[in-house]
Design a protein around this motif. Sequence first.
Motif, PDB file in Angstrom:
ATOM      1  N   LYS A 126      -8.214   4.637  -2.377  1.00  0.00           N
ATOM      2  CA  LYS A 126      -9.477   4.156  -1.796  1.00  0.00           C
ATOM      3  C   LYS A 126     -10.306   3.720  -3.085  1.00  0.00           C
ATOM      4  N   LEU A 184      -0.825   0.501  13.087  1.00  0.00           N
ATOM      5  CA  LEU A 184      -0.297   0.211  11.845  1.00  0.00           C
ATOM      6  C   LEU A 184      -1.289   0.531  10.614  1.00  0.00           C
ATOM      7  N   VAL A 201      -6.100   8.582   1.052  1.00  0.00           N
ATOM      8  CA  VAL A 201      -7.586   8.290   0.895  1.00  0.00           C
ATOM      9  C   VAL A 201      -7.815   8.259  -0.506  1.00  0.00           C
ATOM     10  N   PRO A 216      -2.490   2.426   8.110  1.00  0.00           N
ATOM     11  CA  PRO A 216      -1.790   3.572   7.118  1.00  0.00           C
ATOM     12  C   PRO A 216      -2.406   5.057   7.069  1.00  0.00           C
ATOM     13  N   SER A 217      -3.864   4.841   7.068  1.00  0.00           N
ATOM     14  CA  SER A 217      -4.594   5.955   6.610  1.00  0.00           C
ATOM     15  C   SER A 217      -5.202   6.722   7.936  1.00  0.00           C
ATOM     16  N   VAL A 223      -5.051  -4.173   6.792  1.00  0.00           N
ATOM     17  CA  VAL A 223      -3.804  -4.654   7.406  1.00  0.00           C
ATOM     18  C   VAL A 223      -4.277  -4.807   8.804  1.00  0.00           C
ATOM     19  N   TYR A 275       0.960  -1.039  -0.005  1.00  0.00           N
ATOM     20  CA  TYR A 275       0.052  -0.092  -0.095  1.00  0.00           C
ATOM     21  C   TYR A 275       0.980   1.367   0.019  1.00  0.00           C
ATOM     22  N   ARG A 326      -5.225  -8.479   9.089  1.00  0.00           N
ATOM     23  CA  ARG A 326      -4.263  -9.483   9.174  1.00  0.00           C
ATOM     24  C   ARG A 326      -3.443  -9.372  10.520  1.00  0.00           C
ATOM     25  N   ASP A 351     -14.874   5.658   8.302  1.00  0.00           N
ATOM     26  CA  ASP A 351     -15.132   4.928   7.022  1.00  0.00           C
ATOM     27  C   ASP A 351     -14.596   5.630   5.771  1.00  0.00           C
ATOM     28  N   TYR A 352     -14.611   7.046   5.996  1.00  0.00           N
ATOM     29  CA  TYR A 352     -14.160   7.799   4.787  1.00  0.00           C
ATOM     30  C   TYR A 352     -12.644   7.518   4.544  1.00  0.00           C
ATOM     31  N   ARG A 353     -11.856   7.425   5.946  1.00  0.00           N
ATOM     32  CA  ARG A 353     -10.450   7.153   5.695  1.00  0.00           C
ATOM     33  C   ARG A 353      -9.894   5.772   5.575  1.00  0.00           C
ATOM     34  N   CYS A 354     -10.884   4.755   5.774  1.00  0.00           N
ATOM     35  CA  CYS A 354     -10.418   3.358   5.719  1.00  0.00           C
ATOM     36  C   CYS A 354     -10.444   3.151   4.189  1.00  0.00           C
ATOM     37  N   ILE A 355      -9.231   2.604   3.885  1.00  0.00           N
ATOM     38  CA  ILE A 355      -8.797   2.363   2.361  1.00  0.00           C
ATOM     39  C   ILE A 355      -8.914   0.871   2.003  1.00  0.00           C
ATOM     40  N   ARG A 356      -9.578   0.250   3.077  1.00  0.00           N
ATOM     41  CA  ARG A 356      -9.876  -1.377   3.030  1.00  0.00           C
ATOM     42  C   ARG A 356      -8.592  -1.954   2.531  1.00  0.00           C
ATOM     43  N   CYS A 357      -7.273  -1.794   3.309  1.00  0.00           N
ATOM     44  CA  CYS A 357      -6.351  -2.562   2.673  1.00  0.00           C
ATOM     45  C   CYS A 357      -6.132  -3.592   3.357  1.00  0.00           C
TER      46      CYS A 357
END
Lengths: 144, 499
Positions: A36, B57, A32, B59-60, B22, A19, B25, B14-20
Amino acid sequence: MKRIKILQEWCLGCRLCEYYCAYANSDIKDMVLALKDKEIKPKLVIESKGTATFALSCRHCHDAICVKSCISGAMTRENGVTRLDREKCVGCQTCVLVCPFGAVVVSEDGIIDKCELCTNNREGEPKCVRGCPNGALVLEEVEA
Amino acid sequence: MEYLLNEYEVERDDYRCIRCGVCARQCANGVHSLNEVTKRMEADNSQCVNCHRCVSLCPSGALKIVKNRHTFRDNANWSRDNITEIYKQAATGGVLLSSMGNPKDYPGYFDRMLINASQVTNPSIDPLREPMETKTFLGKKITDIVRDSEGRIVYKSKPGLELSVPIMFSAMSYGSISYNAHESLARASRDLGIYYNTGEGGLHKDFYQYGANTIVQVASGRFGVHKDYLEAGAAIEIKMGQGAKPGIGGHLPGAKIIKDISETRMIPEGSDAISPAPHHDIYSIEDLRQLVYSLKEATNYKKPVIVKIAAVHNVAAIASGVARSGADIIAIDGYRGGTGAAPTRIRDNVGIPIELALASVDERLRQEGIREEVSIVVGGSIRSSADIVKAIALGADAVYIATSALIALGCHLCRNCQMGKCNWGIATQDPELVKRLNPNIGYKRLVNLITAWKHEIEEMMGGMGINSIEALKGNRFMLRGIGLNQKELDILGIKHAGE
């Protein structure tokens, strides 16, 4: 010259490096907006089998077979870094075929893409190394 | 009735969550997951222990952990903990277990003492320009000068420890903490010129190389004790008690006795490691003396012997007995001291504050004229260099730190060590979790912490016009109490601020 040393022993497989790589090469400062709802195309990938994982990116080989085999002269080696000139790349993917590490990837527009140690973006030094939480990627000086 | 309120909630922007993913995991408790239908990350708050691994951890910066606002009806007497603990016990019939130090709101005496500084009439010292000595020695002091027939002084040193700073890493066994945590402590000790303590779990064969900076412990379970082990360390510690659980033994569940630990502890793989509450051969000071001298005999009288006791009600009298048992160093562990697991009621209600224990032990040993027979090391929630300066001014020769060291290694004090699923790779034996603590990073962080504290100790000593730790030792004039009653001031042997 600098190399990214991969320490598989400490890789957690968290994929933060992927990422951070995609972010560093995105030209967008807001993470983002950069990442995103997008399928990321990092230039480094986590290879895994069972619990063993490690992050693989271009090894910047001394005698790089991708440079030798590039039909359009898009691949060059400068100061120990294997570089790619996107203007010259014709998308034949010969480099993808010959790379023994599978470290050359194909980008969305069909042109190839590869790690240039973040020397070609705003970061200046590898973002994956700085972002790794467990020191599994280390930037080290090696002889040219 | 079985429903237990989850204490914490994952708050995801939820706006900042980039669904990575991490967070998913990295959470060993399985809190986070991706909802395949909504394509959004979700959290099972009931499993969250508030260890901050995901938060650290992410990242966003999309995550934070907040206290669950859901509440019982206000009640000044029946707290949420009181009520939910009864639910837990009513459902299981079991003893409640907890980890790390006593978290209850008891008064902290370190925070009610202030340090002096020089003004006008006595010069302060700039530690960056003038020599400042933080080196200290632990063990019996030489009290008489012996001369040979020609009048030259005969140097006859007694077994002791030399510390570059009056700080040591206290006992944490291999088993309660991970291999990588031990390696970090061992390497940092060697770099710093201090000592770490094996705890009661024996010494892993890989760590014999750090022997010169190792204190080997002999506890009631006698795990991993053999001749080479005793000879490997710089000192031997007999553990009589632990601040977090005075009067209680230990129990490392069989699940944690993996191959390496079974070899180190010299017990079968998968068997429970049970340390009895007492040493079955020690029922008096005379018995203790026998063990002290057995260990000295076994190591040719070359190594100092430490006796570690928990701070309990009659600690001064106990310490006096320990001093007479032949021990070279007494370690006292206060009621805030940490643990990998202890019965909650014991941890939260047994023992006394280290500050009071230290002051009364130091005073008692002075009164009895045996203070130079032993060094005093105190532990049990030394949280900063200021606590160390105060402890030394109260009479300690050095301090033991463990919780602070673990925090430096990444511990976020979620206090769930007993679960064995430490997301920071410290209190776990799961190889995939242990890996998360890279000792190459960990040992440097420990070195950084102690180096920073050393600078701060020097600054505070310089401010007092003192240029060596020895001159600060037992110098209670350098302390003043604040908000303490006369009894507390008397026990601490200090005046109130303004006096």
